[in-house]
Design a protein around this motif. Sequence first.
Motif, PDB file in Angstrom:
ATOM      1  N   ALA A 119      22.077   0.477   0.174  1.00 50.42           N
ATOM      2  CA  ALA A 119      20.777  -0.099  -0.170  1.00 50.42           C
ATOM      3  C   ALA A 119      20.092   0.805  -1.194  1.00 50.42           C
ATOM      4  CB  ALA A 119      19.911  -0.211   1.081  1.00 50.42           C
ATOM      5  N   ASP A 120      19.461   0.190  -2.168  1.00 48.50           N
ATOM      6  CA  ASP A 120      18.704   0.939  -3.171  1.00 48.50           C
ATOM      7  C   ASP A 120      17.255   1.029  -2.685  1.00 48.50           C
ATOM      8  OD1 ASP A 120      17.362   1.912  -5.307  1.00 48.50           O
ATOM      9  OD2 ASP A 120      18.016   0.376  -6.732  1.00 48.50           O
ATOM     10  N   ALA A 121      16.903   2.185  -2.121  1.00 49.87           N
ATOM     11  CA  ALA A 121      15.590   2.339  -1.472  1.00 49.87           C
ATOM     12  C   ALA A 121      14.440   2.018  -2.415  1.00 49.87           C
ATOM     13  CB  ALA A 121      15.446   3.756  -0.916  1.00 49.87           C
ATOM     14  N   ALA A 122      14.651   2.200  -3.730  1.00 52.43           N
ATOM     15  CA  ALA A 122      13.576   1.943  -4.701  1.00 52.43           C
ATOM     16  C   ALA A 122      13.161   0.471  -4.705  1.00 52.43           C
ATOM     17  CB  ALA A 122      14.034   2.373  -6.091  1.00 52.43           C
ATOM     18  N   GLU A 123      14.069  -0.404  -4.256  1.00 56.24           N
ATOM     19  CA  GLU A 123      13.774  -1.834  -4.257  1.00 56.24           C
ATOM     20  C   GLU A 123      13.130  -2.306  -2.953  1.00 56.24           C
ATOM     21  OE1 GLU A 123      14.145  -3.793  -6.770  1.00 56.24           O
ATOM     22  OE2 GLU A 123      15.315  -2.531  -8.131  1.00 56.24           O
ATOM     23  N   TRP A 124      12.925  -1.374  -2.038  1.00 54.90           N
ATOM     24  CA  TRP A 124      12.349  -1.721  -0.733  1.00 54.90           C
ATOM     25  C   TRP A 124      10.923  -1.199  -0.667  1.00 54.90           C
ATOM     26  CZ3 TRP A 124      15.507  -2.990   3.962  1.00 54.90           C
ATOM     27  CH2 TRP A 124      16.825  -3.330   3.633  1.00 54.90           C
ATOM     28  N   PRO A 125      10.088  -1.790   0.182  1.00 54.16           N
ATOM     29  CA  PRO A 125       8.738  -1.236   0.338  1.00 54.16           C
ATOM     30  C   PRO A 125       8.815   0.200   0.859  1.00 54.16           C
ATOM     31  CG  PRO A 125       8.944  -3.372   1.437  1.00 54.16           C
ATOM     32  CD  PRO A 125      10.316  -2.973   1.028  1.00 54.16           C
ATOM     33  N   GLU A 126       7.872   1.018   0.415  1.00 51.54           N
ATOM     34  CA  GLU A 126       7.910   2.426   0.798  1.00 51.54           C
ATOM     35  C   GLU A 126       7.805   2.597   2.315  1.00 51.54           C
ATOM     36  OE1 GLU A 126       5.436   6.210  -0.685  1.00 51.54           O
ATOM     37  OE2 GLU A 126       5.692   4.596  -2.151  1.00 51.54           O
ATOM     38  N   GLU A 127       6.938   1.771   2.924  1.00 46.40           N
ATOM     39  CA  GLU A 127       6.670   1.962   4.355  1.00 46.40           C
ATOM     40  C   GLU A 127       7.728   1.281   5.236  1.00 46.40           C
ATOM     41  OE1 GLU A 127       5.050   0.327   2.149  1.00 46.40           O
ATOM     42  OE2 GLU A 127       4.745  -1.716   2.863  1.00 46.40           O
ATOM     43  N   SER A 128       8.587   0.479   4.645  1.00 50.88           N
ATOM     44  CA  SER A 128       9.622  -0.179   5.457  1.00 50.88           C
ATOM     45  C   SER A 128      10.939  -0.175   4.685  1.00 50.88           C
ATOM     46  CB  SER A 128       9.202  -1.609   5.816  1.00 50.88           C
ATOM     47  OG  SER A 128       8.778  -2.311   4.660  1.00 50.88           O
ATOM     48  N   GLY A 129      11.468   1.029   4.531  1.00 52.18           N
ATOM     49  CA  GLY A 129      12.688   1.231   3.753  1.00 52.18           C
ATOM     50  C   GLY A 129      13.946   0.817   4.504  1.00 52.18           C
ATOM     51  N   PRO A 130      15.100   0.997   3.846  1.00 49.11           N
ATOM     52  CA  PRO A 130      16.366   0.499   4.413  1.00 49.11           C
ATOM     53  C   PRO A 130      16.784   1.163   5.725  1.00 49.11           C
ATOM     54  CG  PRO A 130      16.733   1.638   2.302  1.00 49.11           C
ATOM     55  CD  PRO A 130      15.265   1.488   2.459  1.00 49.11           C
ATOM     56  N   PHE A 131      16.282   2.370   6.014  1.00 48.14           N
ATOM     57  CA  PHE A 131      16.655   2.996   7.287  1.00 48.14           C
ATOM     58  C   PHE A 131      15.402   3.335   8.106  1.00 48.14           C
ATOM     59  CE2 PHE A 131      19.922   3.711   4.127  1.00 48.14           C
ATOM     60  CZ  PHE A 131      20.946   2.979   4.724  1.00 48.14           C
ATOM     61  N   SER A 132      14.404   2.471   7.976  1.00 43.21           N
ATOM     62  CA  SER A 132      13.127   2.730   8.637  1.00 43.21           C
ATOM     63  C   SER A 132      13.085   2.168  10.059  1.00 43.21           C
ATOM     64  CB  SER A 132      11.981   2.140   7.811  1.00 43.21           C
ATOM     65  OG  SER A 132      12.103   0.726   7.753  1.00 43.21           O
ATOM     66  N   GLY A 133      13.685   1.012  10.298  1.00 44.78           N
ATOM     67  CA  GLY A 133      13.557   0.385  11.612  1.00 44.78           C
ATOM     68  C   GLY A 133      12.106   0.071  11.949  1.00 44.78           C
ATOM     69  N   VAL A 134      11.325  -0.243  10.933  1.00 44.45           N
ATOM     70  CA  VAL A 134       9.887  -0.470  11.109  1.00 44.45           C
ATOM     71  C   VAL A 134       9.614  -1.958  11.369  1.00 44.45           C
ATOM     72  CG1 VAL A 134       7.807  -0.697   9.665  1.00 44.45           C
ATOM     73  CG2 VAL A 134       8.983   1.504   9.838  1.00 44.45           C
ATOM     74  N   ILE A 135       8.629  -2.237  12.215  1.00 44.19           N
ATOM     75  CA  ILE A 135       8.189  -3.624  12.423  1.00 44.19           C
ATOM     76  C   ILE A 135       6.870  -3.817  11.687  1.00 44.19           C
ATOM     77  CG2 ILE A 135       7.479  -5.355  14.124  1.00 44.19           C
ATOM     78  CD1 ILE A 135       9.262  -3.821  16.153  1.00 44.19           C
ATOM     79  N   ASP A 136       6.817  -4.804  10.808  1.00 46.85           N
ATOM     80  CA  ASP A 136       5.589  -5.000  10.030  1.00 46.85           C
ATOM     81  C   ASP A 136       4.633  -5.946  10.765  1.00 46.85           C
ATOM     82  OD1 ASP A 136       6.369  -7.629   9.606  1.00 46.85           O
ATOM     83  OD2 ASP A 136       7.025  -7.309   7.549  1.00 46.85           O
ATOM     84  N   GLU A 137       3.479  -6.212  10.149  1.00 49.04           N
ATOM     85  CA  GLU A 137       2.450  -7.005  10.833  1.00 49.04           C
ATOM     86  C   GLU A 137       2.855  -8.476  10.952  1.00 49.04           C
ATOM     87  OE1 GLU A 137       1.529  -6.730   6.512  1.00 49.04           O
ATOM     88  OE2 GLU A 137       2.069  -5.302   8.079  1.00 49.04           O
TER      89      GLU A 137
END
Length: 526
Positions: A119-137
């Motif tokens: 994954a090219d992290a630059a193409e992902w949102p900063e707060e929910s990157g390719p290895f973030s495992g983040v849940i957004d609103e």
Amino acid sequence: MRLVFAAAFMLCGACATRQAPLPPIPAEVRAWQDAVDWDEAGDEAVDLLAEYLKIDTSNPPGGEFEGAMYLAAQLDRDDIPWKTYEIAPGRTSIVGRLAAKDPTAPPLCLVSHIDVVPADAAEWPEESGPFSGVIDEEGMLWGRGALDMKGLGTAELQVMALLKRLDAPLRRDVLLVAVADEEVNNLGMIQLVEDHWDDLNCAYVINEGAYGVVDALFEGQTVHAISVGEKGALWLEVIARGEPGHGSTPLPDTAIDRLRQAMARIDERTAKPDWHPMMMELLANVGNHRGGFSGGVLRRPAMVKSLARGKILANPLTRASLTTTFNLTGLQGAEGFNVVPHRAVARYDIRLQPEVTAEEVVAEIEELVAGIPTIEVKVARTFGGAVSEWRGDPVYEAIASHAIDGRPDAVAGPFLSIGFTDSIFARHKGARAYGYAPFVIDRELLETMHGHRERIPVDQVREGARRLFGIVVQTAVDVAQAPPSAPAKGRAVAPVLMPHEEPAAAPSDEGPPQDASDDPASPSQD
Ligand SMILES: [Zn+2]
């Protein structure tokens, strides 16, 4: 034209395909499904996936070992034995097993791959990157592999855990098979199939292959295409040779001229559609579910072939499903602008209909290029396609029934995958493999697989685990025996287990923690 259409429609009333309805889900299976506390198990499913997504298993280089150890730690929570298989240092597959006491049927294998595409992290949102495992609103869980395919991998893991917690009486062994290297060379699955098939002996495989897609063909209709087969692949080079020279002096009949001639002849071949029964059955199911005029056309094979042919063949995806495709994916000659190369190469990625062999296609190409001097056709890699029988198959029917259960907008049907997965290698060993991810997504999300911003709706992670659990119960558990009355609950996720660590301690109601080194089925890692 419209009149002809209508006349044919009426004349063809008798030739509509009517599928026997799917058998209902037995009440005993629902009782087992209800024996799980799905609020807690749903939370656990989300946590399991979020943690798994934080492990970078980008392939290349792979690094699946850490992913395998994560799965091992979760299996250890429930005292489920496991074994690892190494394809290279740091690159590991893992197989967990729930053994039936008196198996009356061969194993069901829940297959996934641990690796993900880079994954090219630059193409992902900063707060929910390719290895973030983040849940957004919006309730999306982010990470490379959320769809392809740590999502299904964790649902499979959780099904194993829940069966164990409920002490489910199994009719067959249920295996969790999580492999390395699906995304590049399939080396993990190939190793298991070639060297360890006696251990696995999967009669059935549930693996990636298709999602439930909202508005797939018609607005308001969700289609669960279940992959029952995959096309084969033939990767080949067409090589031309000729006198080398200087770019300043055009001469006739160079390697490039010869290659161009060969390529032009290959381009002229026409692909005949193979109206295979999977496509016809899927369209018929979609038509029956949709109803109306378009639905009436779709459930009449003769009309699909005559009237819908143009539309179906104009769509690259349906065209690829119905034909053997040639895709020119590479060209090679000299490096410099001023060099006439002595050798020029065209690379083709050819995808074979299941009943078409590589030999036939190579012979066809050789016939097309016959007479052009020096042309050589060289096969780089090939394997045939394969289809698993689905008609009347209890596992296929369980998948289809659970996919649409309680979803009046949904329809299911068999499908030939145009790409291949690890399932193809199991199919060649005689396993019946079905590609089904128990998640419903829209087309926008579907495109994030192998693309940027891959994510999965959290509600689908929760729901997917429940549906997959129902499928596995229906096909592997002796449901004549009632489930225990206390519901199975979710558990906290265990941290990644590295080989020098002790396994995570199991809670006291599950008995003492398992000492991995005493178990013959335990890690072969050093
Ligand atoms: Zn995949």
